[in-house]
Design a protein around this motif. Structure first.
Motif: not given
Ligand SMILES: *Cc1c(COP(=O)(O)O)cnc(C)c1O
Length: 383
Positions: A93-95, A164-168
């Motif tokens: 995963d990237e953070v 919200r737009r990118h599901g993060l």
């Protein structure tokens, strides 16, 4: 899972500076009777792990923030790593992480095996540049790790919108911003999970190391408690991998004494910042982050092109000024393997090369504020 960290001492060595960056002794003298009583009570009970004092502070802090659950932890660095693990973030995963923060912010991501993606900062606030976040999102991006640097809240409305737009997932590093608000809500209670440090010099500081996570998600809170308690809630229950990162009952008792003062002491920090701004207003200093009125001013950071020179003059005049932080996170030695080249994060680099933190702490006197400001004006005026 413990980092060998070193953080500059919170107070200057005695005699070196007449006005230290932070004067913790003053806070503790003010609270000495309550602190002594809490210590004696703990000694009488001799119950140091878990128990009613920890539960009581967790309830109080959750209520203060307006959030469902608080889990006391050993320190803020573990809080970040436990929060990310609790959310299911891990290898692959990237953070997204701001390029300027204390080392623990990026290290929390690295120690759980996830990949750090640095985001350059906004040149005025020094907080991560929210408008840059979307350009950094990849199919592997799982979370944004927001830091409310120096106590100034990031635009969480914009962050939540992007998330919200990118599901993060949104993790808030509130180590420097206990009590700050955005849009009427306390930071830490806005994203999916909030992480706090109660390192002694933070706005809400213990008498040693401590931290916590806060969230409205009860299952996530329980998972974090298990992660911090050898993978279970009870003795010899080890349902998941975990470590020992609990908050001491004694620290919880001390924090409970200080919590009712947090808003008042943050107001004092704001008043000191206003006074500094008035006194320094006429000079050609760049007030940048120090001009943010909604900050709780963990630090009061000005900027100057002559950082080293002005820092040296302030120190020579007894002012305990420091630099937070001398190196952007992508360029610290421990992150060299990530391959960032100088010039890649220009705003972060410019900030680190120009920032100077001036003394700010509750119970600082008018005379001290004036003395610091006049030392700054003298240093700026000097050739
Ligand atoms: C202090 C701090 C931490 C680490 O907290 P500890 O309790 O010292 O482990 C993490 N992030 C930021 C931004 C901090 O200032």
């Amino acid at each position: 899972m413990t980092d060998a960290r070193s953080q500059p001492a919170a107070t200057a060595p005695s005699g070196a500076c007449s006005i230290p960056l932070v004067d913790l002794k003053r806070q503790h003298d003010f609270l000495r009777r309550e602190i002594d009583a809490a210590f004696r009570a703990a000694l009488d009970e001799s119950a140091f792990i878990g128990g009613s004092r920890l539960a009581s502070f967790e309830t109080s802090f959750a209520r203060f923030l307006g959030v469902g659950r608080c889990v006391g932890l050993a320190n803020g660095s573990d809080a970040l790593a436990i929060a990310l693990t609790g959310l299911g973030v891990g290898p692959g995963d990237e953070v997204i992480v701001p390029a300027v923060s204390f080392f623990a912010t990026s290290q929390a991501v690295r120690r759980i095996g996830a990949d750090v993606v640095f985001c350059d900062i906004d040149p005025v606030s020094a907080n991560l540049d929210v408008e840059r976040i979307e350009s950094l999102i990849s199919p592997r991006t799982r979370a944004v790790l927001i830091v409310h640097l120096y106590g100034a809240p990031v635009d969480m409305t914009a962050v939540l919108e992007i998330a919200r737009r990118h599901g993060l997932l949104v993790v808030e590093d509130c180590a420097q911003a206990a009590g700050a608000t955005w849009g009427g809500r306390r930071v830490g209670a806005i994203g999916d999970i909030g992480c706090f440090s109660f390192y002694p010099s933070k706005n809400l500081g213990a008498l040693g190391d401590a931290g916590c996570i806060v969230t409205d998600d009860h299952e996530l809170a329980t998972r974090c408690r298990m992660l911090a308690n050898h993978g279970g809630l009870a003795k010899y229950q080890h349902d998941i991998g975990g470590l020992n990162s609990r908050m001491d009952a004694l620290q919880a008792a001390f924090l409970e004494i200080k919590l009712p003062l947090l808003d008042r002491w943050n107001d004092e920090r704001r008043a000191i910042a206003r006074r500094y701004r008035n006194l320094l207003g006429g000079s050609d200093l760049d007030l940048g982050a120090a001009s943010q009125e909604d900050s709780v001013f963990h630090l009061f950071v000005i900027r100057t092109r002559r950082q080293a020179q002005i820092l040296a003059r302030l120190r020579a005049n007894g002012v305990g000024a420091e630099v937070h932080y001398p190196t952007p996170l992508p360029l610290v030695k421990a992150n060299a393997d990530l391959g960032a080249q100088p010039g890649r994060y220009p705003h972060a680099e410019a900030h680190c090369a120009s920032a100077i933190s001036l003394p700010i702490f509750p119970l600082m006197t008018d005379g001290e504020i004036e003395q610091v400001a006049s030392a700054v004006l003298d240093a700026v005026a000097a050739p």
